[in-house]
Design a protein around this motif. Structure first.
Motif, PDB file in Angstrom:
ATOM      1  N   ARG A  18      43.139  32.900  41.364  1.00  0.00           N
ATOM      2  CA  ARG A  18      43.243  33.383  42.745  1.00  0.00           C
ATOM      3  C   ARG A  18      43.054  34.895  42.808  1.00  0.00           C
ATOM      4  N   ARG A  19      43.622  35.612  41.829  1.00  0.00           N
ATOM      5  CA  ARG A  19      43.439  37.064  41.810  1.00  0.00           C
ATOM      6  C   ARG A  19      41.966  37.410  41.632  1.00  0.00           C
ATOM      7  N   ALA A  20      41.291  36.687  40.755  1.00  0.00           N
ATOM      8  CA  ALA A  20      39.868  36.949  40.542  1.00  0.00           C
ATOM      9  C   ALA A  20      39.065  36.661  41.796  1.00  0.00           C
ATOM     10  N   LEU A  21      39.376  35.563  42.476  1.00  0.00           N
ATOM     11  CA  LEU A  21      38.646  35.205  43.695  1.00  0.00           C
ATOM     12  C   LEU A  21      38.919  36.213  44.806  1.00  0.00           C
ATOM     13  N   ARG A  22      40.159  36.685  44.898  1.00  0.00           N
ATOM     14  CA  ARG A  22      40.465  37.713  45.908  1.00  0.00           C
ATOM     15  C   ARG A  22      39.702  39.000  45.615  1.00  0.00           C
ATOM     16  N   LEU A  23      39.621  39.363  44.347  1.00  0.00           N
ATOM     17  CA  LEU A  23      38.870  40.569  43.995  1.00  0.00           C
ATOM     18  C   LEU A  23      37.393  40.400  44.325  1.00  0.00           C
ATOM     19  N   ILE A  24      36.836  39.214  44.058  1.00  0.00           N
ATOM     20  CA  ILE A  24      35.442  38.951  44.405  1.00  0.00           C
ATOM     21  C   ILE A  24      35.236  39.092  45.909  1.00  0.00           C
ATOM     22  N   ALA A  25      36.164  38.543  46.692  1.00  0.00           N
ATOM     23  CA  ALA A  25      36.042  38.624  48.151  1.00  0.00           C
ATOM     24  C   ALA A  25      36.121  40.069  48.636  1.00  0.00           C
ATOM     25  N   VAL A  26      37.054  40.841  48.087  1.00  0.00           N
ATOM     26  CA  VAL A  26      37.195  42.251  48.488  1.00  0.00           C
ATOM     27  C   VAL A  26      35.925  43.028  48.154  1.00  0.00           C
ATOM     28  N   CYS A  27      35.394  42.825  46.952  1.00  0.00           N
ATOM     29  CA  CYS A  27      34.170  43.541  46.558  1.00  0.00           C
ATOM     30  C   CYS A  27      32.993  43.128  47.431  1.00  0.00           C
ATOM     31  N   ALA A  28      32.910  41.842  47.766  1.00  0.00           N
ATOM     32  CA  ALA A  28      31.811  41.379  48.615  1.00  0.00           C
ATOM     33  C   ALA A  28      31.869  42.022  49.999  1.00  0.00           C
ATOM     34  N   ILE A  29      33.076  42.094  50.563  1.00  0.00           N
ATOM     35  CA  ILE A  29      33.229  42.740  51.872  1.00  0.00           C
ATOM     36  C   ILE A  29      32.886  44.222  51.777  1.00  0.00           C
ATOM     37  N   ALA A  30      33.363  44.875  50.717  1.00  0.00           N
ATOM     38  CA  ALA A  30      33.061  46.300  50.535  1.00  0.00           C
ATOM     39  C   ALA A  30      31.563  46.524  50.403  1.00  0.00           C
ATOM     40  N   LEU A  31      30.867  45.634  49.688  1.00  0.00           N
ATOM     41  CA  LEU A  31      29.420  45.788  49.536  1.00  0.00           C
ATOM     42  C   LEU A  31      28.694  45.614  50.865  1.00  0.00           C
ATOM     43  N   VAL A  32      29.166  44.719  51.707  1.00  0.00           N
ATOM     44  CA  VAL A  32      28.553  44.561  53.030  1.00  0.00           C
ATOM     45  C   VAL A  32      28.702  45.857  53.831  1.00  0.00           C
ATOM     46  N   ARG A 279      40.365  43.939  34.719  1.00  0.00           N
ATOM     47  CA  ARG A 279      41.412  43.282  33.934  1.00  0.00           C
ATOM     48  C   ARG A 279      42.800  43.624  34.466  1.00  0.00           C
ATOM     49  N   MET A 280      42.983  44.860  34.902  1.00  0.00           N
ATOM     50  CA  MET A 280      44.282  45.249  35.446  1.00  0.00           C
ATOM     51  C   MET A 280      44.606  44.463  36.720  1.00  0.00           C
ATOM     52  N   ILE A 281      43.580  44.149  37.507  1.00  0.00           N
ATOM     53  CA  ILE A 281      43.791  43.485  38.794  1.00  0.00           C
ATOM     54  C   ILE A 281      43.775  41.967  38.644  1.00  0.00           C
ATOM     55  N   ALA A 282      42.788  41.444  37.904  1.00  0.00           N
ATOM     56  CA  ALA A 282      42.548  40.006  37.878  1.00  0.00           C
ATOM     57  C   ALA A 282      43.045  39.313  36.620  1.00  0.00           C
ATOM     58  N   GLY A 283      43.483  40.071  35.610  1.00  0.00           N
ATOM     59  CA  GLY A 283      44.020  39.440  34.422  1.00  0.00           C
ATOM     60  C   GLY A 283      43.002  39.260  33.318  1.00  0.00           C
ATOM     61  N   PRO A 284      43.287  38.387  32.351  1.00  0.00           N
ATOM     62  CA  PRO A 284      42.434  38.207  31.177  1.00  0.00           C
ATOM     63  C   PRO A 284      41.013  37.800  31.556  1.00  0.00           C
ATOM     64  N   PRO A 285      40.044  38.078  30.672  1.00  0.00           N
ATOM     65  CA  PRO A 285      38.644  37.808  31.002  1.00  0.00           C
ATOM     66  C   PRO A 285      38.324  36.325  31.079  1.00  0.00           C
ATOM     67  N   THR A 286      37.626  35.955  32.139  1.00  0.00           N
ATOM     68  CA  THR A 286      37.108  34.605  32.343  1.00  0.00           C
ATOM     69  C   THR A 286      35.732  34.740  32.978  1.00  0.00           C
ATOM     70  N   ALA A 287      35.085  33.608  33.237  1.00  0.00           N
ATOM     71  CA  ALA A 287      33.796  33.650  33.926  1.00  0.00           C
ATOM     72  C   ALA A 287      33.949  34.261  35.319  1.00  0.00           C
ATOM     73  N   ALA A 288      35.065  33.956  36.003  1.00  0.00           N
ATOM     74  CA  ALA A 288      35.289  34.512  37.344  1.00  0.00           C
ATOM     75  C   ALA A 288      35.486  36.020  37.295  1.00  0.00           C
ATOM     76  N   THR A 289      36.251  36.492  36.316  1.00  0.00           N
ATOM     77  CA  THR A 289      36.456  37.934  36.230  1.00  0.00           C
ATOM     78  C   THR A 289      35.180  38.656  35.819  1.00  0.00           C
ATOM     79  N   LEU A 290      34.301  37.981  35.074  1.00  0.00           N
ATOM     80  CA  LEU A 290      33.020  38.599  34.737  1.00  0.00           C
ATOM     81  C   LEU A 290      32.168  38.770  35.992  1.00  0.00           C
ATOM     82  N   ALA A 291      32.192  37.758  36.870  1.00  0.00           N
ATOM     83  CA  ALA A 291      31.489  37.892  38.154  1.00  0.00           C
ATOM     84  C   ALA A 291      32.105  39.004  38.994  1.00  0.00           C
ATOM     85  N   ALA A 292      33.436  39.072  38.997  1.00  0.00           N
ATOM     86  CA  ALA A 292      34.105  40.144  39.730  1.00  0.00           C
ATOM     87  C   ALA A 292      33.759  41.510  39.158  1.00  0.00           C
ATOM     88  N   THR A 293      33.589  41.589  37.847  1.00  0.00           N
ATOM     89  CA  THR A 293      33.210  42.851  37.215  1.00  0.00           C
ATOM     90  C   THR A 293      31.842  43.309  37.693  1.00  0.00           C
TER      91      THR A 293
END
Length: 347
Positions: A18-32, A279-293
């Motif tokens: 959920r943290r990773a998905l929230r970070l993805i959403a925040v970054c997507a909105i910021a990019l828009v 990593r500080m925001i979304a936790g350990p590395p996963t495929a989702a956190t790589l997309a968020a990165t």
């Protein structure tokens, strides 16, 4: 003393996802929001509806020309390069289990700079600079692999060799710039500082296609990277040829970083800082956190470029100067943190 971090091999929890998905959403909105700001602001400001129409080829011909030929290529170049550098940095840090591993530390950006400067020295056109930068980055990767191969590519040796390669290539670039004619020295210095100025659609389209191919190759190796996270002994027990797998991942990641550097020049600290922040925001590395990165890297680079264009009172300031100013304190904090008492007890 080696500076290493270990990556948990356990599956991510629902909270981490959920943290990773929230970070993805925040970054997507910021990019828009940054995209709208990038195509509407400049010496010729435009209302949002007019800029959006111009971006798809409708409206005033002058507005269409400004947006499609100047603002949009620069924006897309920043998106591609920022995402590519951040993902490359995240993979290198996981691959070497070292928080200081990044393309601008391991010599990749130094090789890209040397390749670009050699193209300028040969009198070739600006369009061939990305080709030279890509070749230089791959040359740095080969040099890194050759110099570190005798020890089976251990983590600490590769980081130290990368620092030496980066320093040597930077010295070669500085020597060539000093010997350049005055009319070429300015262009070389601007590129080696890291800049999105003057990007064209052929350059952006070529980089986008090449980055897509490299990202697919990286995705095909993601399971191997996840196994390597467990440690070399565990990976070997599971049937992974550790040195060969690390070398393949290294070359793929370096190709991605070199393509990003070919588009922007050697922009500093995006690849180093963004993976740590994610990593500080979304936790350990996963495929989702790589997309968020990747999204976070694109957000940072585009935001810094807009700050260089519109917020700072210096015309033509390269974006690399802004990212270096933002990233240098972060590097200092990271080094102090890794050398603290808690880390020393774990080493």
């Amino acid at each position: 003393m080696a500076v290493e971090v270990t990556t948990p091999g356990t599956l991510p929890s629902v909270r981490q996802r959920r943290r990773a998905l929230r970070l993805i959403a925040v970054c997507a909105i910021a990019l828009v929001l940054l995209t709208i700001l990038a195509i509407t602001s400049g010496e010729v400001p435009m209302p949002v509806p007019s800029a959006l129409r111009a971006a798809v080829g409708f409206g005033d011909p002058g507005a269409i020309y400004i947006v499609q030929e100047f603002r949009a290529p620069r924006l897309v170049a920043g998106l591609i390069a920022g995402a590519g550098l951040a993902v490359a940095g995240a993979v290198l840090q996981r691959l070497f289990r070292n928080p200081l591993a990044a393309p601008d530390v391991m010599g990749v950006t130094g090789g890209a700079s040397l390749g670009a400067v050699l193209v300028l020295a040969a009198g070739a056109g600006q369009a061939l600079i990305p080709v030279g930068a890509l070749g230089g980055g791959l040359f740095a990767a080969v040099l890194l692999g050759v110099l570190g191969w005798r020890s089976g590519l251990p983590v600490l040796r590769l980081v130290l060799v990368g620092l030496a390669v980066q320093a040597g290539l930077a010295a070669a670039v500085n020597l060539m710039v000093v010997r350049f004619p005055k009319e070429l020295a300015g262009s070389a210095m601007q590129w080696t500082a890291g800049s999105l100025y003057g990007r064209t659609w052929p350059e952006v389209q070529g980089a986008a296609i090449a980055c897509a191919v490299v990202l697919i190759a990286l995705a095909l190796q993601y399971r191997t990277l996840a196994v390597l996270d467990l440690g070399d002994e565990s990976a070997a027990t599971l049937g992974v040829a550790v040195s060969a797998a690390r070398l393949r991942l290294l070359l793929t990641t370096v190709a991605l970083a070199a393509l990003a550097a070919a588009l922007t020049g050697p922009v500093s600290f995006v690849a180093l800082a963004v993976p740590h922040l994610v990593r500080m925001i979304a936790g350990p590395p996963t495929a989702a956190t790589l997309a968020a990165t990747g999204l976070a890297g694109a957000t940072l680079l585009v935001g810094c470029d807009l700050a260089a264009q519109h917020l700072l009172p210096i015309d033509g300031l390269p974006v690399g100067v802004v990212t270096a100013t933002v990233g240098a304190p972060w590097l200092l904090i990271l080094m102090l943190r890794e050398s603290g008492p808690a880390h020393r007890r774990n080493t």
